[in-house]
Design a protein around this motif. Structure first.
Motif: not given
Length: 256
Positions: A111-136
């Protein structure tokens, strides 16, 4: 919106002051929705071509237009009409890349591998990134592995994670550099299945592979490269059933 996503013109990559011509004048257009499969013998320039598309390899000559912007130039025209320094990282974000080796961070959970770039680079909300990662992860049958570490996964599972990690950035094109060549034979199918689903969903893809079955079944265009040159291109039927050049005929005789 133009159908052309990437235009490659007279692309060259030379080493040792031109003694080695890894790419020797390759020109090709990649349209939106294309599943372009690149085949050819080892050392033919396939991976160099793919890695040049997002400038992981710096071309010696030629141009690559991505979304109409020549990314081989140092400057690009901004919305204000003025020339600005080209932000290659911004363009790279639109290109998902999947390598032979999975390049997952071993000390981080899936999960952390998956959300790293969207959160750091695209400044995506962490909770939203986690939800998206789980869906994928659910989409590739790995929803139960979110808290696992890469070492706990098989090669096929790691590669599926690498694919959905790239999808987290919502790329316009996915580049695959021999994504199954490091896998045990029984794991190849599960990765190709994910790629097939992506293709059916309309994702633009450029795939360097030795999997001729995938090229025939999923690709809508096939490029055959040899000695740094684009020798033939066409539909799977053109390439596999009606090869024109002796070089391609010889290659197919060995691999089919």
């Amino acid at each position: 919106m133009s159908q052309k996503l990437i235009e490659v013109k007279d692309l060259k990559k030379y080493y040792n002051r031109g003694a080695i011509k890894a790419l020797d004048g390759v020109s090709v257009d990649i349209d939106r929705g294309d599943v372009m499969v690149v085949i050819g013998p080892s050392g033919s320039g396939k991976s160099t071509f793919l890695r040049s598309l997002n400038l992981l390899e710096q071309p010696t000559g030629g141009s690559i237009l991505f979304d109409g912007v020549d990314i081989t130039k140092k400057r690009e025209k901004g919305a204000d009409g003025k020339l600005h320094k080209l932000n290659i990282d911004q363009h790279r974000q639109k290109m998902g890349m999947v390598f032979q080796h999975f390049n997952l961070f071993p000390h981080m959970t899936i999960l952390d591998n998956m959300i790293l770039a969207p959160v750091q680079v695209k400044h995506m909300d962490k909770a939203a990134a986690e939800q998206k990662a789980l869906t994928l992860l659910a989409r590739v049958g790995l929803s139960d592995r979110a808290d696992a570490y890469p070492i706990q996964l098989s090669g096929g599972q790691k590669q599926r994670v690498a694919i959905v990690r790239a999808l987290m950035m919502e790329p316009e094109v996915m580049l695959f550099d021999e994504p199954t060549s490091a896998l045990d034979p029984e794991m190849v199918g599960e990765v190709l299945e994910v790629m097939k689903e992506l293709a059916l969903g309309g994702m633009t893809m450029v795939v360097v592979t030795h999997e001729m079955g995938f090229a025939k079944e999923v690709g809508n265009r096939v490029l055959f490269m040899a000695d740094g040159k684009l020798v033939e291109q066409g539909s799977p039927a053109d390439i596999f059933d009606h090869p024109q050049s002796e070089r391609l005929q010889d290659f197919l005789a060995k691999v089919l």
